[in-house]
Design an enzyme around this catalytic site. Sequence first.
Site, PDB file in Angstrom:
ATOM      1  N   HIS A  75      -8.798   6.753   0.371  1.00  0.00           N
ATOM      2  CA  HIS A  75      -7.371   7.001   0.819  1.00  0.00           C
ATOM      3  C   HIS A  75      -6.684   8.251   0.642  1.00  0.00           C
ATOM      4  O   HIS A  75      -6.962   8.746  -0.330  1.00  0.00           O
ATOM      5  CB  HIS A  75      -6.657   5.739   0.452  1.00  0.00           C
ATOM      6  CG  HIS A  75      -5.337   5.210   1.296  1.00  0.00           C
ATOM      7  ND1 HIS A  75      -4.069   6.060   0.825  1.00  0.00           N
ATOM      8  CD2 HIS A  75      -4.986   4.578   2.049  1.00  0.00           C
ATOM      9  CE1 HIS A  75      -3.230   5.430   1.233  1.00  0.00           C
ATOM     10  NE2 HIS A  75      -3.594   4.674   2.484  1.00  0.00           N
TER      11      HIS A  75
ATOM     12  N   ASP B 132      -9.530   2.861  -7.407  1.00  0.00           N
ATOM     13  CA  ASP B 132      -8.354   2.301  -6.602  1.00  0.00           C
ATOM     14  C   ASP B 132      -8.692   1.040  -6.198  1.00  0.00           C
ATOM     15  O   ASP B 132      -9.479   0.819  -5.224  1.00  0.00           O
ATOM     16  CB  ASP B 132      -8.330   3.525  -5.473  1.00  0.00           C
ATOM     17  CG  ASP B 132      -7.385   3.019  -4.333  1.00  0.00           C
ATOM     18  OD1 ASP B 132      -6.955   1.778  -4.349  1.00  0.00           O
ATOM     19  OD2 ASP B 132      -7.365   3.728  -3.280  1.00  0.00           O
TER      20      ASP B 132
ATOM     21  N   LYS C  81      -0.163  -5.927  -1.145  1.00  0.00           N
ATOM     22  CA  LYS C  81      -1.398  -6.163  -0.208  1.00  0.00           C
ATOM     23  C   LYS C  81      -1.915  -7.688  -0.791  1.00  0.00           C
ATOM     24  O   LYS C  81      -2.789  -8.217  -0.076  1.00  0.00           O
ATOM     25  CB  LYS C  81      -2.325  -5.161  -0.389  1.00  0.00           C
ATOM     26  CG  LYS C  81      -1.986  -3.695   0.357  1.00  0.00           C
ATOM     27  CD  LYS C  81      -2.911  -2.703   0.219  1.00  0.00           C
ATOM     28  CE  LYS C  81      -2.496  -1.469   0.469  1.00  0.00           C
ATOM     29  NZ  LYS C  81      -2.414  -1.038   1.758  1.00  0.00           N
TER      30      LYS C  81
ATOM     31  N   CYS D 288      -4.866   6.358   6.862  1.00  0.00           N
ATOM     32  CA  CYS D 288      -4.726   7.327   5.743  1.00  0.00           C
ATOM     33  C   CYS D 288      -5.787   7.837   5.171  1.00  0.00           C
ATOM     34  O   CYS D 288      -6.064   7.910   4.138  1.00  0.00           O
ATOM     35  CB  CYS D 288      -3.646   6.650   4.687  1.00  0.00           C
ATOM     36  SG  CYS D 288      -2.056   6.128   5.269  1.00  0.00           S
TER      37      CYS D 288
HETATM   38  N1  PMP Z   1      -5.652   3.137  -1.408  1.00  0.00           N
HETATM   39  C1  PMP Z   1      -5.972   2.161  -0.550  1.00  0.00           C
HETATM   40  C2  PMP Z   1      -7.556   1.798  -0.464  1.00  0.00           C
HETATM   41  C3  PMP Z   1      -5.129   1.461   0.210  1.00  0.00           C
HETATM   42  O1  PMP Z   1      -5.615   0.606   1.091  1.00  0.00           O
HETATM   43  C4  PMP Z   1      -3.919   1.861   0.202  1.00  0.00           C
HETATM   44  C5  PMP Z   1      -2.945   1.220   1.113  1.00  0.00           C
HETATM   45  N2  PMP Z   1      -3.262   1.580   2.495  1.00  0.00           N
HETATM   46  C6  PMP Z   1      -3.369   2.710  -1.005  1.00  0.00           C
HETATM   47  C7  PMP Z   1      -4.485   3.243  -1.683  1.00  0.00           C
HETATM   48  C8  PMP Z   1      -1.923   3.142  -1.150  1.00  0.00           C
HETATM   49  O2  PMP Z   1      -1.468   1.829  -1.432  1.00  0.00           O
HETATM   50  P1  PMP Z   1       0.293   2.061  -1.595  1.00  0.00           P
HETATM   51  O3  PMP Z   1       0.782   2.734  -0.077  1.00  0.00           O
HETATM   52  O4  PMP Z   1       0.730   0.708  -1.416  1.00  0.00           O
HETATM   53  O5  PMP Z   1       0.933   2.845  -2.539  1.00  0.00           O
END
Ligand code: PMP
Length: 407
Positions: free
Chosen positions: A124, A201, A227, A365
């Site tokens: 991400h 992560d 999440k 992302c």
């Molecule tokens: N890492 C992963 C694998 C994610 O799915 C996400 C959220 N889409 C994030 C990081 C970032 O999380 P946040 O936007 O809640 O900080």
Amino acid sequence: TRTFDVEQVRRDFPALHQDVYDDTPLVYLDNAATSQKPQVVIDRLSTYYEQENSNVHRGVHRLSQNATDAYEDAREAIRDYINAPTDEQVIFTRGTTESINLVANTFGKRLKAGDEVVITEMEHHANIVPWQMLRNDIGIELRVVPISDEGVLNLDALRNALTEKTKLVSVVHISNALGTINPVKEIVDLAHERDIPVLVDGAQSVPHGPVDVQDIGADFFCFSGHKMCGPTGIGVLYGRHDMLTSLPPYHGGGDMIDEVSFEKTTYADLPHKLEAGTPNIADAIGLASAARYISDLDTDGMTRHEHDLLDYATEQVSMIPGLSIVGTAPEKASVVSMAFDDLHPYDVGTILDRLGVAVRTGHHCTQPLMKRLGLPGTLRASFAFYNTRDDVDALAEALDTAATMLR
Ligand code: PMP
């Protein structure tokens, strides 16, 4: 004994029971972006603001003591959810993004030009950009481990990427874009054989039930509350105790100090050293409530249910002409990313929306991953434990309708 009953579970989530547009029932399949919240979490937030609202850690009065207890109890609930050895190793942040930035700006700030951080092609942006910023600041190098066309990490390449210069391996537990579950224990072992710390992560793993950070063995583990049925704006950084102790502070301010004078400041112990300022008290408490809610479900039954949804969805959408599934790793979470040969994901997603089916379209992302796969983006359906086979049927039917309309 608990058994997993999806119909019963669904009743706990008010947002699932609504129509979008005119008389079109919502089918919510964007859980990898954020999950819905059970009533207990919503109620917990209300109760906090109605009865307990107060600042923590410095109040002599009753409300402040109650708020402090509730906030520190929340830390304990999260410790329990991830099986951290101590409460002090649970640092509240705004989410995965802030947790990774915290590590990059503390642990990372001690790296030197030429030191290497190893990531993967399926990260991400939250696990790419902070390291690139560090590269710009101090000249570290970023090594990117490739994946196969199916979305499986190349472990040999990972092994080969580890050298004396490697100072951190930072890897996603479950890919939000593909659903791939990475063998994080094996990755940790590989890195630890060479004394290299590992950040995992866990944004997409904690929503599927409690995890065991001691079993995984990572030095850092990051996730977001929103999440996993919790509020937005709250998340966690877990770290190995000696690792967190050795870190310099991230932000400076109130709550993180021991003693301040104009000449010199000494810092508080963990966890407060890494939590400057008034924390997000309400949402930490709400997150604890979410963690308890998920822990109280029958985890095995829930896992079986999610697997069933993944298998059923894979089978149903595979029958749609011109559609292929992106990400076919043998170890997968309940994420189905899709691409049509001839249709743009955004066009399909827009029609799905009008039919009540909420999915994600785009790069999720993970732009470098999309580039690697040669796709402009995908159409992603991500299932939570409260989704049903009926939701899958609605998805498949909507995909058919959309394809017919657009062709
Ligand atoms: N890492 C992963 C694998 C994610 O799915 C996400 C959220 N889409 C994030 C990081 C970032 O999380 P946040 O936007 O809640 O900080």
